[in-house]
Design an enzyme around this catalytic site. Structure first.
Site, PDB file in Angstrom:
ATOM      1  N   CYS A 134       0.818  -1.217   0.000  1.00  0.00           N
ATOM      2  CA  CYS A 134       0.000   0.000   0.000  1.00  0.00           C
ATOM      3  C   CYS A 134       0.850   1.264   0.000  1.00  0.00           C
ATOM      4  O   CYS A 134       0.599   2.205  -0.759  1.00  0.00           O
ATOM      5  CB  CYS A 134      -0.936   0.007   1.200  1.00  0.00           C
ATOM      6  N   ARG A 240       4.164   4.070  12.116  1.00  0.00           N
ATOM      7  CA  ARG A 240       2.740   3.806  12.347  1.00  0.00           C
ATOM      8  C   ARG A 240       2.173   4.968  13.166  1.00  0.00           C
ATOM      9  O   ARG A 240       2.728   5.306  14.231  1.00  0.00           O
ATOM     10  CB  ARG A 240       2.568   2.487  13.111  1.00  0.00           C
ATOM     11  N   HIS A 247      -2.985   6.365   4.581  1.00  0.00           N
ATOM     12  CA  HIS A 247      -1.563   6.648   4.793  1.00  0.00           C
ATOM     13  C   HIS A 247      -1.213   8.048   4.291  1.00  0.00           C
ATOM     14  O   HIS A 247      -1.825   8.550   3.339  1.00  0.00           O
ATOM     15  CB  HIS A 247      -0.699   5.661   3.990  1.00  0.00           C
TER      16      HIS A 247
HETATM   17  C1  2RA Z   1       0.985  -1.801   6.592  1.00  0.00           C
HETATM   18  N1  2RA Z   1       1.607  -1.991   4.254  1.00  0.00           N
HETATM   19  O1  2RA Z   1       0.486  -0.695   6.412  1.00  0.00           O
HETATM   20  C2  2RA Z   1       1.254  -2.723   5.448  1.00  0.00           C
HETATM   21  C3  2RA Z   1       0.077  -3.599   5.259  1.00  0.00           C
HETATM   22  N2  2RA Z   1      -0.215  -3.925   3.958  1.00  0.00           N
HETATM   23  O2  2RA Z   1       1.267  -2.249   7.712  1.00  0.00           O
END
Ligand code: 2RA
Length: 339
Positions: A134, A240, A247
């Site tokens: 992604c 994260r 994102h």
């Molecule tokens: C994430 N790209 O965002 C990975 C999951 N597909 O953790």
């Protein structure tokens, strides 16, 4: 009259989004099999005014399936992808299992459609097409139009990745922790081994021998494969952040040929699947909330990189829905190219 489909991992966040996208885009399937683990087999649900019963994924699940959309983790793809291909099915795999395999096309339809040109339905010959990660899809949707014009020699990416990338349970945990913290309770940490609400941390993917994590190395390796350029220099830091499903990525680009910010803005304004949100006067730029549940990737903060001489560097900021364009939509656009 259209192709017969199978959705592998239909109960997951991406599996559910496959169905939403198929419906939104009126994908012309003639039949659809809902496949998941034994645990979910037998459950019924309605989709496009028809009741479906989830079937357990087995080696026989792919008889008479034209296209199988996989999003059930790498081990399921590794085991059942080749079985499906042997049955003549074209597999579009959202896992990382086959992305870097030499003869497996790694495809973003707006970016490198030619990579899957040899694959056709109805030939009896199956194939496997890999959906990129992604964060790679979202980054390259904006970086590629600029690369095509001025040839990127180096790309530095910092990602701010949503909970959805870690699955539906991570999204639920973020919501639960947020409530707990606001109520003065200790946060429930089952998915991540640390507090996520009101916090951020280095991406949870394992750290590899060079000190990068697997998510960062996916961006490095997948970019080189998709651009068919083994020399482009890419580095990344993946984080994260406590955002639900989109994102955000800060991208610095260094070019072989000059590219000024106005030209870059025009190129991006005309790029498929990209919308420019770049209003300096009102300080309005892409945000995760503004792209959530949407198809387009948004780009803004388009500006000359002041650390470079002339117009050989640009900084941009990109946001994209991780579950949609980052996974389900991209896979179904690949399937549409087979029609
Ligand atoms: C994430 N790209 O965002 C990975 C999951 N597909 O953790």
């Amino acid at each position: 009259s259209g192709p017969s489909l199978a959705v592998v991992g239909v109960t997951g966040a991406v599996g559910q989004e496959f169905l939403s996208v198929l419906s939104d885009r009126d994908f012309p399937y003639r039949s659809i099999k809902m496949l998941a683990s034994k645990r979910s087999a037998g459950k019924e649900f309605s989709f496009q005014d028809k009741t479906y019963t989830i079937e357990e994924l087995t080696e026989n699940s792919f008889d008479d399936v034209d296209i199988a959309l996989f999003s059930a983790g790498g081990s399921i793809s590794k085991k059942y992808g080749p079985i499906a291909v042997d049955k003549g099915t074209v597999v579009v795999d959202n896992s990382s299992a086959f992305r870097m395999v030499e003869n497996v096309p790694l495809v973003i339809p707006e970016v490198n459609p030619e990579a899957m040109s040899g694959i056709k339905l109805g030939t009896g010959k199956g194939a496997l097409i890999a959906n990129p990660n992604c964060s790679t899809i979202i980054c390259l949707m904006a970086a590629t139009p600029l690369h095509r014009r001025a040839k990127v020699t180096r790309m530095v990416v910092s990602t701010y990745q949503a909970a959805s990338g870690a699955g539906a349970a991570a999204m639920e945990e973020l919501e639960l922790q947020t409530r707990e913290v606001l109520e003065g309770k200790p946060p429930t940490c089952n998915i991540f081994n640390q507090q996520y609400a009101f916090n951020l941390f280095s991406h949870n993917a394992p750290i590899v021998s060079n000190g990068y994590n697997e998510e960062e190395m996916k961006l490095v390796k997948e970019t080189r494969k998709i651009w068919n350029d083994k020399d482009v220099r890419v580095t990344a830091t993946c984080i994260r952040v406590p955002v639900m499903r989109a994102h955000a990525e800060s991208v610095n680009l260094q070019f072989e040929n000059p590219l000024d910010e106005e030209t870059a803005k025009n190129i991006l304004s005309n790029a498929p699947g990209v919308v420019v949100i770049d209003d300096r006067a009102s300080n309005h730029f892409p945000t995760p909330l503004e792209v959530s549940n949407k198809d387009d990737v948004a780009v803004g903060r388009i500006r000359r990189d002041v650390s470079q001489d002339g117009n050989y560097g640009l900084d941009i900021f990109v946001c994209g829905d991780q579950i949609r364009k980052g996974a389900a939509l991209n896979a179904i656009q690949i399937a549409e190219m087979l029609l």
